[in-house]
Design a protein around this motif. Structure first.
Motif, PDB file in Angstrom:
ATOM      1  N   ASP A 154       0.827  -1.205   0.000  1.00 30.06           N
ATOM      2  CA  ASP A 154       0.000   0.000   0.000  1.00 30.06           C
ATOM      3  C   ASP A 154       0.864   1.259   0.000  1.00 30.06           C
ATOM      4  N   GLN A 155       1.926   1.246   0.800  1.00 33.54           N
ATOM      5  CA  GLN A 155       2.798   2.420   0.883  1.00 33.54           C
ATOM      6  C   GLN A 155       3.548   2.648  -0.413  1.00 33.54           C
ATOM      7  N   PHE A 156       3.962   1.551  -1.066  1.00 29.17           N
ATOM      8  CA  PHE A 156       4.670   1.689  -2.337  1.00 29.17           C
ATOM      9  C   PHE A 156       3.764   2.316  -3.385  1.00 29.17           C
ATOM     10  N   ALA A 157       2.509   1.893  -3.448  1.00 26.12           N
ATOM     11  CA  ALA A 157       1.563   2.463  -4.406  1.00 26.12           C
ATOM     12  C   ALA A 157       1.331   3.935  -4.128  1.00 26.12           C
ATOM     13  N   GLY A 193       2.348   7.096  -6.592  1.00 26.77           N
ATOM     14  CA  GLY A 193       1.287   7.921  -7.150  1.00 26.77           C
ATOM     15  C   GLY A 193       0.583   7.263  -8.319  1.00 26.77           C
ATOM     16  N   VAL A 194       0.513   5.941  -8.289  1.00 27.36           N
ATOM     17  CA  VAL A 194      -0.096   5.165  -9.374  1.00 27.36           C
ATOM     18  C   VAL A 194      -1.257   4.361  -8.808  1.00 27.36           C
ATOM     19  N   THR A 195      -2.344   4.284  -9.556  1.00 25.61           N
ATOM     20  CA  THR A 195      -3.493   3.481  -9.141  1.00 25.61           C
ATOM     21  C   THR A 195      -3.075   2.025  -8.980  1.00 25.61           C
ATOM     22  N   ALA A 196      -3.516   1.402  -7.897  1.00 20.78           N
ATOM     23  CA  ALA A 196      -3.084   0.037  -7.605  1.00 20.78           C
ATOM     24  C   ALA A 196      -4.269  -0.845  -7.219  1.00 20.78           C
ATOM     25  N   ASP A 197      -4.170  -2.114  -7.594  1.00 21.33           N
ATOM     26  CA  ASP A 197      -5.149  -3.139  -7.222  1.00 21.33           C
ATOM     27  C   ASP A 197      -4.405  -4.314  -6.611  1.00 21.33           C
ATOM     28  N   ILE A 198      -5.149  -5.135  -5.894  1.00 21.96           N
ATOM     29  CA  ILE A 198      -4.592  -6.390  -5.402  1.00 21.96           C
ATOM     30  C   ILE A 198      -5.594  -7.507  -5.627  1.00 21.96           C
ATOM     31  N   ILE A 199      -5.099  -8.627  -6.136  1.00 22.62           N
ATOM     32  CA  ILE A 199      -5.883  -9.856  -6.237  1.00 22.62           C
ATOM     33  C   ILE A 199      -5.220 -10.868  -5.315  1.00 22.62           C
ATOM     34  N   MET A 200      -5.936 -11.284  -4.297  1.00 24.03           N
ATOM     35  CA  MET A 200      -5.455 -12.315  -3.387  1.00 24.03           C
ATOM     36  C   MET A 200      -6.139 -13.626  -3.779  1.00 24.03           C
ATOM     37  N   VAL A 201      -5.373 -14.537  -4.345  1.00 22.05           N
ATOM     38  CA  VAL A 201      -5.948 -15.787  -4.836  1.00 22.05           C
ATOM     39  C   VAL A 201      -6.250 -16.695  -3.648  1.00 22.05           C
ATOM     40  N   PRO A 202      -7.496 -17.074  -3.452  1.00 28.18           N
ATOM     41  CA  PRO A 202      -7.843 -17.943  -2.312  1.00 28.18           C
ATOM     42  C   PRO A 202      -7.142 -19.292  -2.401  1.00 28.18           C
ATOM     43  N   SER A 203      -6.993 -19.925  -1.262  1.00 27.86           N
ATOM     44  CA  SER A 203      -6.380 -21.251  -1.215  1.00 27.86           C
ATOM     45  C   SER A 203      -7.314 -22.286  -1.848  1.00 27.86           C
ATOM     46  N   ILE A 228      -6.412  -2.710   6.254  1.00 27.45           N
ATOM     47  CA  ILE A 228      -5.038  -2.232   6.066  1.00 27.45           C
ATOM     48  C   ILE A 228      -4.914  -1.301   4.869  1.00 27.45           C
ATOM     49  N   LEU A 229      -5.502  -1.681   3.751  1.00 31.79           N
ATOM     50  CA  LEU A 229      -5.256  -1.001   2.487  1.00 31.79           C
ATOM     51  C   LEU A 229      -6.046   0.296   2.380  1.00 31.79           C
ATOM     52  N   GLN A 230      -5.322   1.368   2.129  1.00 31.20           N
ATOM     53  CA  GLN A 230      -5.934   2.688   1.966  1.00 31.20           C
ATOM     54  C   GLN A 230      -5.780   3.215   0.545  1.00 31.20           C
ATOM     55  N   HIS A 231      -4.762   2.761  -0.159  1.00 31.95           N
ATOM     56  CA  HIS A 231      -4.453   3.283  -1.497  1.00 31.95           C
ATOM     57  C   HIS A 231      -4.523   2.184  -2.560  1.00 31.95           C
ATOM     58  N   THR A 232      -4.972   1.011  -2.171  1.00 31.80           N
ATOM     59  CA  THR A 232      -4.995  -0.135  -3.073  1.00 31.80           C
ATOM     60  C   THR A 232      -6.382  -0.760  -3.061  1.00 31.80           C
ATOM     61  N   GLN A 233      -6.942  -0.956  -4.240  1.00 32.17           N
ATOM     62  CA  GLN A 233      -8.276  -1.549  -4.346  1.00 32.17           C
ATOM     63  C   GLN A 233      -8.192  -3.068  -4.324  1.00 32.17           C
ATOM     64  N   ILE A 234      -9.041  -3.692  -3.516  1.00 32.64           N
ATOM     65  CA  ILE A 234      -9.115  -5.145  -3.478  1.00 32.64           C
ATOM     66  C   ILE A 234     -10.119  -5.628  -4.528  1.00 32.64           C
ATOM     67  N   HIS A 275      10.557   3.471 -16.857  1.00 34.82           N
ATOM     68  CA  HIS A 275       9.549   2.724 -17.608  1.00 34.82           C
ATOM     69  C   HIS A 275       8.171   3.257 -17.240  1.00 34.82           C
ATOM     70  N   ARG A 276       7.433   3.676 -18.226  1.00 32.20           N
ATOM     71  CA  ARG A 276       6.096   4.204 -17.958  1.00 32.20           C
ATOM     72  C   ARG A 276       5.197   3.108 -17.412  1.00 32.20           C
ATOM     73  N   VAL A 277       4.552   3.372 -16.285  1.00 30.77           N
ATOM     74  CA  VAL A 277       3.618   2.439 -15.670  1.00 30.77           C
ATOM     75  C   VAL A 277       2.331   3.183 -15.364  1.00 30.77           C
ATOM     76  N   ASP A 278       1.208   2.687 -15.884  1.00 26.94           N
ATOM     77  CA  ASP A 278      -0.086   3.333 -15.679  1.00 26.94           C
ATOM     78  C   ASP A 278      -0.865   2.762 -14.494  1.00 26.94           C
ATOM     79  N   ARG A 279      -0.555   1.518 -14.147  1.00 24.64           N
ATOM     80  CA  ARG A 279      -1.310   0.862 -13.068  1.00 24.64           C
ATOM     81  C   ARG A 279      -0.439  -0.234 -12.457  1.00 24.64           C
TER      82      ARG A 279
END
Length: 373
Positions: free
Chosen positions: A121-124, A128-138, A166-172, A349-353
């Protein structure tokens, strides 16, 4: 004669041990177990210090266990004996209905999980880049219906709840219901491996695209090639050698891509997302992007999307083959091997997301997010 018969069991056992010891040192020693997918111990070096400190004795015991003649046979006998004696639920890998081999739940480690997500979350936020997280279930969470009656508790729901705190800047992107519903109509998890199947990854890809309001390919947009004979990591660690093999499916949309794999100064380039040489092996999962590499780049100039940075574990190998259709560039970074500054990488390297893609079990055990800077 009576004394002979009384002594016979001890005699047979002694002869058996002598023969096994003789074979242990006369037969060629293996360096790798294809069944267990790991390197085997070599004979330890004998030094005065290693003997005095007990290190030699410990290494010799490991060597003996790894190199004992007929090791695969004895591992299998032990596994099936454990199953027959009702101790299935006490094992690290459960033997489940429909021939599924499923990892038991990992111990809940809140500290490691919190540290990982906080760093993500802090790295995102800093980037200053939009961030998502996918947590793959077991697999055990997704395939609960096939688990043995007495099994440990899977913590997936708790981890998703904790991530929301926990996450404030990252969409789950919550994929739990999607995968559970998908399991009712198709195979989303391998039976002999902890990863998702290609169909399971297709469902993740759909959810990812929908979350961003973007179109996604229909299933009939892919040419699917099935390759039988896949034995994954749960099979290798289980000893249940008679479990039927899985099939690996390659879903090819026909996208014209360029793939670059980098480890340190070594670079490999390919015009395909699939590396068919791995299909000759028992573990065929590295057919997707050639397995583990510190960084991979997928280029598709015909795609409409921009540049996506995926910070990931091995769950992203197959998933990335679907992303290639939507982004001109997909960078995949594995923090287990990548030791350079990602901040500097993003400056050049340009990164959009940003997308973080990890299995929930790894988020409770992997501490390599400490290298994220």
């Amino acid at each position: 004669m009576k004394k002979f018969y009384e002594a016979l069991p001890a005699l047979v056992f002694t002869v058996f041990l002598a023969v096994m010891a003789l074979l242990l040192f006369l037969l060629p020693h293996k360096t790798y177990s294809e069944n267990e997918k790991r390197n085997l111990a070599a004979f330890p070096e004998v030094t005065a210090q290693s003997v005095m400190e007990g290190e030699f004795q410990e290494d010799l015991e490991t060597f003996t266990a790894d190199q004992i003649p007929g090791r695969d046979f004895f591992v299998g006998v032990n596994a099936y004996w454990t199953l027959l004696t009702g101790r299935n639920a006490a094992q690290d890998i459960y033997y489940c209905a429909d021939d599924y081999l499923i990892n038991a739940p990992k111990p809940y480690n809140e500290q490691i999980f919190t540290d990982n997500l906080t760093r993500f979350d802090q790295f995102a936020a800093n980037a200053g880049v939009t961030a998502d997280i996918i947590m793959v279930p077991s697999t055990g969470y997704i395939m609960e219906d096939v688990l043995p009656a007495n099994h440990g508790e899977y913590h997936d729901d708790l981890l998703y709840e904790k991530a929301g705190e926990i996450l404030q800047h990252t969409q789950i992107i919550d994929v739990r219901d999607t995968l559970k519903e998908g399991a009712e109509t198709g195979q989303v998890c391998y039976r002999t491996d902890h990863h998702l199947t290609s169909y399971g990854n297709y469902l993740l890809y759909k959810d990812f695209q929908i979350a961003h309001g973007k179109p996604y390919n229909s299933r009939d947009a892919y040419q699917v090639t099935a390759c039988d004979g896949f034995y994954g990591t749960t099979w290798s660690g289980s000893g249940y050698w008679f479990t039927p093999a899985d099939a690996v499916e390659l879903w090819d949309s026909g996208a014209q891509v360029q793939v670059t794999l980098r480890d340190g100064q070594e670079r490999v380039q390919s015009d395909s997302l699939f590396f068919p040489d791995h299909l000759e092996n028992m573990d065929k999962y590295p057919v997707f992007l050639d397995g583990n590499h510190s960084i991979a780049a997928i280029s598709n100039p015909q795609a409409e999307g921009g540049a996506l940075l995926v910070i990931r574990d091995s769950y992203a190998h197959c998933f990335s083959t679907f992303l290639a259709d939507g982004y001109q560039t997909v960078y995949l970074v594995d923090l287990r091997y990548y030791r350079e500054s990602l901040s500097q990488f993003m400056e050049t390297h340009r990164v959009d997301r940003i997308l973080y893609l990890y299995g929930v079990d790894n988020l409770m055990t992997d501490t390599n997010s400490a290298w994220l800077n």
